[in-house]
Design an enzyme around this catalytic site. Structure first.
Site, PDB file in Angstrom:
ATOM      1  CE  LYS A 158      -3.957  -0.162   2.325  1.00 52.57           C
ATOM      2  NZ  LYS A 158      -5.286  -0.294   1.042  1.00 52.57           N
TER       3      LYS A 158
HETATM    4  N1  PMP Z   1      -6.634  -3.401  -3.595  1.00 48.92           N
HETATM    5  C1  PMP Z   1      -6.317  -2.208  -3.561  1.00 48.92           C
HETATM    6  C2  PMP Z   1      -5.487  -1.394  -4.245  1.00 48.92           C
HETATM    7  C3  PMP Z   1      -6.846  -1.667  -2.238  1.00 48.92           C
HETATM    8  O1  PMP Z   1      -6.562  -0.312  -2.011  1.00 48.92           O
HETATM    9  C4  PMP Z   1      -7.523  -2.386  -1.528  1.00 48.92           C
HETATM   10  C5  PMP Z   1      -7.943  -1.995   0.044  1.00 48.92           C
HETATM   11  N2  PMP Z   1      -6.961  -1.898   0.954  1.00 48.92           N
HETATM   12  C6  PMP Z   1      -7.762  -3.880  -1.592  1.00 48.92           C
HETATM   13  C7  PMP Z   1      -7.286  -4.295  -2.894  1.00 48.92           C
HETATM   14  C8  PMP Z   1      -8.410  -4.808  -0.692  1.00 48.92           C
HETATM   15  O2  PMP Z   1      -7.545  -4.918   0.307  1.00 48.92           O
HETATM   16  P1  PMP Z   1      -7.890  -5.253   1.615  1.00 48.92           P
HETATM   17  O3  PMP Z   1      -8.600  -6.348   1.834  1.00 48.92           O
HETATM   18  O4  PMP Z   1      -6.572  -5.786   2.495  1.00 48.92           O
HETATM   19  O5  PMP Z   1      -8.578  -3.949   2.340  1.00 48.92           O
END
Ligand code: PMP
Length: 313
Positions: A158
């Protein structure tokens, strides 16, 4: 929007209005910055707030910081206590979003000369009601933007800079009257949506792009794969074609913010009968129970904040 009384910054709780930074830091400080998006869910019956998969989110934060070479001065245990204490200090009694962000401190002096960089870590929270159970359903398109790829930016973590990619796709979708879009990767296979992973149901199987398809290592994706297997739903993680969605039975976005959001139409093809499907509903219900702790499943995924104890003090 009202804000909580406190946030956490570099090891201390700070009054919200005192958490300021010099204007010269704006610009480069977050280019190499990373963040987490974590949610806490209120259980009204138990008068308790549960943080969902806190350990996994903090471990991903540590991986993100490692990948962008930001030093992390706190352990997962330190940050767990920081978040629980912050939610308690703010007496949080509602569904909330928790946003830890590591960024380059003193970016006025440093831009590219990264090895000496020092990190600043801030954690703040905001109310974020759930839309589970509200029958939200999206219509989407395939984005004209491709998903960032491993040879350009690291999709699995992220890094804030990654998010320009999803923003462009989301703005394009909105301008054209869609709720969301799916981004293809450099191989032309489906990667994910802006800020969410994507899953498809076909012939009773749950199918999702594998972790080398230029997707974030999503914690919700992982949770839903565990839940699906436990419900006896066969799961496939593999490259996925866009046309599999057009002829699929059900589709949904998944993520911390997206939760489980059905996608009922893609590029004007109705997915299945164009309505929220039964497997999607089943997964939504099991996921919500796990988030709120209403039926005792997956206790290891929930960190209780101890808000109930505060009320009786
Ligand atoms: N892809 C992206 C680019 C994201 O920002 C997120 C949100 N965090 C997700 C997928 C889903 O990830 P998570 O389930 O860990 O929130």
């Amino acid at each position: 929007m009202a804000h909580p009384a406190h946030l956490w910054w570099n090891g201390k709780q700070v009054a919200w209005d005192d958490a300021t930074i010099h204007i010269s830091e704006v610009g480069w400080s977050t280019v190499g910055g990373v963040f987490e998006g974590i949610r806490a869910y209120w259980n009204d019956e138990q008068q308790e707030l549960y943080v969902f998969r806190l350990r996994e989110h903090l471990e991903r934060l540590a991986r993100s910081m490692k990948l962008v070479r930001l030093p992390l001065a706190f352990s997962v245990e330190d940050l767990t206590s920081a978040i629980v204490d912050l939610l308690r200090a703010n007496e949080t009694r509602e569904d909330s979003y928790i946003f830890p962000m590591g960024f380059t401190a003193n970016s006025y002096a440093h831009r590219y000369d990264l090895p000496e960089q020092s990190a600043s870590l801030v954690i703040h929270t905001k109310p974020m009601p759930s839309h589970l159970g509200k029958d939200v359903a999206y219509k989407g398109r395939i984005a004209s933007w491709r998903r960032i790829s491993e040879d350009v930016m690291p999709p699995r973590v992220k890094n804030l800079s990654n998010y320009r990619n999803g923003q462009l796709a989301r703005m394009e979708a909105a301008a054209d009257g869609y709720d969301t879009s799916l981004l293809l990767n450099q191989q032309g296979k489906v990667a994910e949506a802006p800020g969410a992973c994507v899953m498809l149901v076909r012939d009773g199987k749950l199918i999702t792009p594998d972790l080398t398809s230029s997707v974030l290592e999503s914690i919700t994706r992982d949770a839903l794969l565990v839940i699906a297997r436990d419900l006896g739903i066969p799961v496939e993680e593999r490259p996925v074609d866009r046309t599999e969605f057009y002829v699929g039975d059900e589709a949904f976005l998944c993520g911390t913010a997206a939760e489980v959001t059905p996608v009922v139409e893609l590029d004007h093809y109705p997915i299945g009968d164009g309505k929220i499907g039964p497997i999607t509903r089943k997964l939504q219900a099991a996921y919500e129970a796990a988030l709120r702790g209403t039926n005792g499943t997956y206790p290891d995924w929930r960190t209780p904040v101890g808000v109930a104890a505060l009320a009786t003090r």
